[in-house]
Motif scaffolding. Structure first.
Motif, mmCIF file in Angstrom:
data_model
loop_
_atom_site.group_PDB
_atom_site.id
_atom_site.type_symbol
_atom_site.label_atom_id
_atom_site.label_comp_id
_atom_site.label_asym_id
_atom_site.label_seq_id
_atom_site.Cartn_x
_atom_site.Cartn_y
_atom_site.Cartn_z
ATOM 1 N N ALA A 74 0.834 -1.206 0.000
ATOM 2 C CA ALA A 74 0.000 0.000 0.000
ATOM 3 C C ALA A 74 0.869 1.257 0.000
ATOM 4 N N GLY A 75 1.926 1.255 0.797
ATOM 5 C CA GLY A 75 2.832 2.397 0.826
ATOM 6 C C GLY A 75 3.541 2.605 -0.492
ATOM 7 N N LEU A 76 3.984 1.521 -1.106
ATOM 8 C CA LEU A 76 4.648 1.617 -2.402
ATOM 9 C C LEU A 76 3.688 2.130 -3.471
ATOM 10 N N ALA A 77 2.460 1.650 -3.447
ATOM 11 C CA ALA A 77 1.466 2.119 -4.415
ATOM 12 C C ALA A 77 1.183 3.602 -4.234
ATOM 13 N N LEU A 78 1.137 4.053 -2.989
ATOM 14 C CA LEU A 78 0.920 5.472 -2.717
ATOM 15 C C LEU A 78 2.076 6.318 -3.260
ATOM 16 N N LEU A 79 3.298 5.858 -3.045
ATOM 17 C CA LEU A 79 4.460 6.584 -3.557
ATOM 18 C C LEU A 79 4.458 6.650 -5.083
ATOM 19 N N VAL A 80 4.098 5.553 -5.716
ATOM 20 C CA VAL A 80 4.061 5.529 -7.185
ATOM 21 C C VAL A 80 2.989 6.473 -7.704
ATOM 22 N N ARG A 81 1.817 6.473 -7.083
ATOM 23 C CA ARG A 81 0.739 7.370 -7.529
ATOM 24 C C ARG A 81 1.126 8.835 -7.341
ATOM 25 N N ARG A 82 1.775 9.151 -6.238
ATOM 26 C CA ARG A 82 2.214 10.537 -6.012
ATOM 27 C C ARG A 82 3.244 10.960 -7.047
ATOM 28 N N ALA A 83 4.183 10.057 -7.340
ATOM 29 C CA ALA A 83 5.219 10.381 -8.325
ATOM 30 C C ALA A 83 4.598 10.598 -9.703
ATOM 31 N N ARG A 84 3.636 9.775 -10.059
ATOM 32 C CA ARG A 84 2.958 9.953 -11.351
ATOM 33 C C ARG A 84 2.195 11.261 -11.398
ATOM 34 N N GLY A 85 1.553 11.609 -10.298
ATOM 35 C CA GLY A 85 0.815 12.874 -10.237
ATOM 36 C C GLY A 85 1.737 14.066 -10.373
ATOM 37 N N ARG A 86 2.883 14.014 -9.715
ATOM 38 C CA ARG A 86 3.846 15.108 -9.821
ATOM 39 C C ARG A 86 4.383 15.232 -11.234
ATOM 40 N N ARG A 87 4.652 14.083 -11.871
ATOM 41 C CA ARG A 87 5.137 14.118 -13.246
ATOM 42 C C ARG A 87 4.095 14.713 -14.177
ATOM 43 N N ALA A 88 2.830 14.337 -13.964
ATOM 44 C CA ALA A 88 1.758 14.865 -14.808
ATOM 45 C C ALA A 88 1.605 16.373 -14.608
ATOM 46 N N LEU A 89 1.716 16.837 -13.369
ATOM 47 C CA LEU A 89 1.637 18.272 -13.098
ATOM 48 C C LEU A 89 2.817 19.006 -13.724
ATOM 49 N N ALA A 90 3.994 18.424 -13.636
ATOM 50 C CA ALA A 90 5.189 19.055 -14.190
ATOM 51 C C ALA A 90 5.077 19.168 -15.726
ATOM 52 N N ARG A 91 4.545 18.148 -16.352
ATOM 53 C CA ARG A 91 4.365 18.188 -17.809
ATOM 54 C C ARG A 91 3.343 19.246 -18.203
ATOM 55 N N GLY A 92 2.291 19.368 -17.414
ATOM 56 C CA GLY A 92 1.246 20.340 -17.720
ATOM 57 C C GLY A 92 1.719 21.769 -17.537
ATOM 58 N N ARG A 93 2.568 22.021 -16.567
ATOM 59 C CA ARG A 93 3.050 23.367 -16.283
ATOM 60 C C ARG A 93 4.230 23.766 -17.148
ATOM 61 N N SER A 94 4.915 22.780 -17.715
ATOM 62 C CA SER A 94 6.135 23.113 -18.444
ATOM 63 C C SER A 94 5.869 23.772 -19.786
ATOM 64 N N GLY A 95 4.629 23.778 -20.195
ATOM 65 C CA GLY A 95 4.299 24.392 -21.481
ATOM 66 C C GLY A 95 4.794 23.585 -22.656
ATOM 67 N N GLY A 96 4.738 22.266 -22.500
ATOM 68 C CA GLY A 96 5.203 21.390 -23.582
ATOM 69 C C GLY A 96 4.353 21.516 -24.825
ATOM 70 N N ARG A 97 4.794 20.876 -25.879
ATOM 71 C CA ARG A 97 4.090 20.966 -27.158
ATOM 72 C C ARG A 97 2.726 20.298 -27.077
ATOM 73 N N THR A 98 1.772 20.917 -27.747
ATOM 74 C CA THR A 98 0.438 20.329 -27.868
ATOM 75 C C THR A 98 0.057 20.359 -29.327
ATOM 76 N N GLY A 99 0.096 19.233 -29.950
ATOM 77 C CA GLY A 99 -0.382 19.160 -31.309
ATOM 78 C C GLY A 99 0.678 19.243 -32.264
#
Length: 99
Positions: A74-99
């Motif tokens: 359960a702890g490992l799953a929580l850490l993985v979900r948090r890391a994925r969420g942070r990565r998704a937020l970082a990608r969204g804020r970085s102004g990466g290419r869309t389209g």
């Protein structure tokens, strides 16, 4: 004008059969706990029928081990979900290419 409160409430039984089911999040800790408890139950059954030569004490000690394993998963799953969420937020804020 009809009163909205007088309208019948739709339940899941009222929905058509082709209605998409609600997706549930995969919980690996629940899977590990379920499999662990099934294995323990099988061990107790085999012991009672004489097929397994293990003391009841050993099987009883395996229950806290199963709970600790579940806690770790359960702890490992929580850490993985948090890391994925942070990565998704970082990608969204970085102004990466869309389209």
């Amino acid at each position: 004008m009809k009163d909205p409160a007088a309208q019948p409430v739709e339940t899941s039984a009222d929905q058509p059969a082709n209605h998409p089911a609600e997706r549930r999040r995969f919980e690996p800790a629940k899977l590990v706990l379920g499999l662990s408890l099934l294995a323990l139950a099988a061990g107790y059954l085999l012991r009672e029928h004489g097929e397994l030569d293990v003391s009841a004490r050993v099987l009883a000690l395996l229950l806290p081990c199963a709970l600790l394993l579940t806690l770790l998963v359960a702890g490992l799953a929580l850490l993985v979900r948090r890391a994925r969420g942070r990565r998704a937020l970082a990608r969204g804020r970085s102004g990466g290419r869309t389209g």
